[in-house]
Design a protein around this motif. Structure first.
Motif, PDB file in Angstrom:
ATOM      1  N   ALA A 288      11.370  -1.796 -12.534  1.00  0.00           N
ATOM      2  CA  ALA A 288      10.457  -1.589 -13.328  1.00  0.00           C
ATOM      3  C   ALA A 288       9.282  -2.372 -13.136  1.00  0.00           C
ATOM      4  N   ALA A 289       8.111  -1.789 -13.346  1.00  0.00           N
ATOM      5  CA  ALA A 289       6.625  -2.564 -13.235  1.00  0.00           C
ATOM      6  C   ALA A 289       6.618  -2.808 -11.618  1.00  0.00           C
ATOM      7  N   PHE A 290       7.405  -2.215 -10.800  1.00  0.00           N
ATOM      8  CA  PHE A 290       7.108  -2.746  -9.287  1.00  0.00           C
ATOM      9  C   PHE A 290       5.853  -2.430  -8.701  1.00  0.00           C
ATOM     10  N   MET A 291       5.227  -0.770  -9.092  1.00  0.00           N
ATOM     11  CA  MET A 291       4.019  -0.532  -8.792  1.00  0.00           C
ATOM     12  C   MET A 291       2.989  -1.175  -9.112  1.00  0.00           C
ATOM     13  N   LYS A 292       2.955  -1.858 -10.461  1.00  0.00           N
ATOM     14  CA  LYS A 292       1.844  -3.073 -10.857  1.00  0.00           C
ATOM     15  C   LYS A 292       1.999  -4.368  -9.961  1.00  0.00           C
ATOM     16  N   THR A 293       3.136  -4.552  -9.735  1.00  0.00           N
ATOM     17  CA  THR A 293       3.325  -5.746  -8.943  1.00  0.00           C
ATOM     18  C   THR A 293       2.695  -5.661  -7.335  1.00  0.00           C
ATOM     19  N   ALA A 294       2.911  -4.504  -6.961  1.00  0.00           N
ATOM     20  CA  ALA A 294       2.423  -4.126  -5.662  1.00  0.00           C
ATOM     21  C   ALA A 294       0.912  -4.203  -5.576  1.00  0.00           C
ATOM     22  N   ILE A 295       0.061  -3.428  -6.765  1.00  0.00           N
ATOM     23  CA  ILE A 295      -1.137  -3.372  -6.898  1.00  0.00           C
ATOM     24  C   ILE A 295      -1.669  -4.719  -7.170  1.00  0.00           C
ATOM     25  N   ASP A 296      -1.197  -5.749  -7.840  1.00  0.00           N
ATOM     26  CA  ASP A 296      -1.501  -7.054  -7.950  1.00  0.00           C
ATOM     27  C   ASP A 296      -1.513  -7.822  -6.843  1.00  0.00           C
ATOM     28  N   ALA A 297      -0.659  -7.664  -5.897  1.00  0.00           N
ATOM     29  CA  ALA A 297      -0.261  -8.237  -4.475  1.00  0.00           C
ATOM     30  C   ALA A 297      -1.491  -7.771  -3.838  1.00  0.00           C
TER      31      ALA A 297
ATOM     32  N   TYR B 117       0.808  -1.198  -0.081  1.00  0.00           N
ATOM     33  CA  TYR B 117       0.080   0.100  -0.039  1.00  0.00           C
ATOM     34  C   TYR B 117       0.991   1.339  -0.137  1.00  0.00           C
ATOM     35  N   ASN B 118       1.954   1.371   0.669  1.00  0.00           N
ATOM     36  CA  ASN B 118       2.910   2.506   0.889  1.00  0.00           C
ATOM     37  C   ASN B 118       3.568   2.903  -0.595  1.00  0.00           C
ATOM     38  N   ILE B 119       3.747   1.682  -1.329  1.00  0.00           N
ATOM     39  CA  ILE B 119       4.572   1.778  -2.534  1.00  0.00           C
ATOM     40  C   ILE B 119       3.386   2.404  -3.556  1.00  0.00           C
ATOM     41  N   MET B 120       2.202   1.825  -3.406  1.00  0.00           N
ATOM     42  CA  MET B 120       1.255   2.380  -4.493  1.00  0.00           C
ATOM     43  C   MET B 120       0.811   3.852  -3.964  1.00  0.00           C
ATOM     44  N   MET B 121       0.822   4.012  -2.820  1.00  0.00           N
ATOM     45  CA  MET B 121       0.542   5.447  -2.610  1.00  0.00           C
ATOM     46  C   MET B 121       1.625   6.388  -2.803  1.00  0.00           C
ATOM     47  N   GLU B 122       2.863   6.084  -2.841  1.00  0.00           N
ATOM     48  CA  GLU B 122       4.155   6.814  -3.038  1.00  0.00           C
ATOM     49  C   GLU B 122       3.918   7.047  -4.564  1.00  0.00           C
ATOM     50  N   PHE B 123       3.612   6.228  -5.315  1.00  0.00           N
ATOM     51  CA  PHE B 123       3.489   6.388  -6.724  1.00  0.00           C
ATOM     52  C   PHE B 123       2.420   7.401  -7.069  1.00  0.00           C
ATOM     53  N   GLU B 124       1.187   7.187  -6.472  1.00  0.00           N
ATOM     54  CA  GLU B 124       0.130   8.272  -6.439  1.00  0.00           C
ATOM     55  C   GLU B 124       0.511   9.451  -5.924  1.00  0.00           C
ATOM     56  N   GLU B 125       1.098   9.731  -5.035  1.00  0.00           N
ATOM     57  CA  GLU B 125       1.572  10.836  -4.616  1.00  0.00           C
ATOM     58  C   GLU B 125       2.638  11.639  -5.399  1.00  0.00           C
ATOM     59  N   ALA B 126       3.351  10.985  -6.001  1.00  0.00           N
ATOM     60  CA  ALA B 126       4.321  11.293  -7.245  1.00  0.00           C
ATOM     61  C   ALA B 126       3.363  11.868  -8.430  1.00  0.00           C
ATOM     62  N   LYS B 127       2.482  11.209  -8.799  1.00  0.00           N
ATOM     63  CA  LYS B 127       1.890  11.625 -10.108  1.00  0.00           C
ATOM     64  C   LYS B 127       0.895  12.745  -9.689  1.00  0.00           C
TER      65      LYS B 127
END
Length: 202
Positions: free
Chosen positions: A83-92, A51-61
């Motif tokens: 590469a593709a780490f955010m997608k991996t986090a979302i999938d998890a 969740y933190n990984i996803m939120m960090e990318f969303e914050e950056a966007k």
């Protein structure tokens, strides 16, 4: 902590033959003690919540849309992820939710029942999240678990069952405390996998 694994018929493997007060314990409920707790199911990557990984990318966007001059800051900050780490986090995160829905819908609840489905969704929303729990080690007591819809039985309500569970618990704790053993996995067929820490003499 004692984990009671389910057999194909829904009984608890560790206490499958325990009968008390005319009640046979099934895998359709969770047995907890006054000191017991469950925790969130948010997936982790090397100790970092997905969740933190996803939120960090969303914050950056969001920040880059409002403040393009911060591009260099975010480039440095996000380059730590492959590469593709955010997608991996979302999938998890999504997989965790789907698995819990499936397990609850085939054991504790009936996935074909509309009312049960609403309860399952509430449970998943409370356990598979990070905004409220904050940390993966957050403890949820029996009262909280009941409040979100989980079926909880208290160990202390059944003296015979409590004695059996604590006997197993103490046996494991003594083993872990007095031997190089760090992990024990056993099933109802008396088969086990035991991990030991290697002690090197100096």
């Amino acid at each position: 902590m004692i984990e009671c694994k389910f057999l194909s018929d829904g009984k608890y493997s560790k206490i499958e033959n325990c009968k008390s007060n005319n009640k046979k314990y099934k895998g359709k409920e969770i047995i907890m003690g006054k000191q017991s707790s469950l925790g969130p199911i948010d997936p982790q990557f090397n100790g970092i919540p997905a969740y933190n990984i996803m939120m960090e990318f969303e914050e950056a966007k969001k920040d880059l849309l409002d403040n393009p001059k911060n591009a260099q800051y975010w480039a440095i900050k996000l380059q730590q992820y492959p590469a593709a780490f955010m997608k991996t986090a979302i999938d998890a995160i999504e997989l965790s939710g789907k698995l819990i829905e499936e397990w609850l819908g085939t054991c504790m609840f009936d996935k074909n029942n509309l009312d049960d489905n609403e309860i399952i969704k509430k449970i998943v929303s409370k356990l598979n999240e990070h905004d409220d729990s904050k940390i993966h080690g957050r403890h949820f007591n029996a009262e909280f678990c009941r409040s979100i819809g989980l079926k909880i039985s208290m160990m202390e309500d059944d003296g015979q069952l409590q004695d059996k569970i604590l006997s197993v618990h103490h046996a494991y704790m003594i083993t872990l405390d007095g031997t190089p053993t760090i992990k024990i996995i056993e099933n109802h067929q008396k088969k086990s996998v035991i991990s030991n820490i290697q002690i090197v003499a100096r």
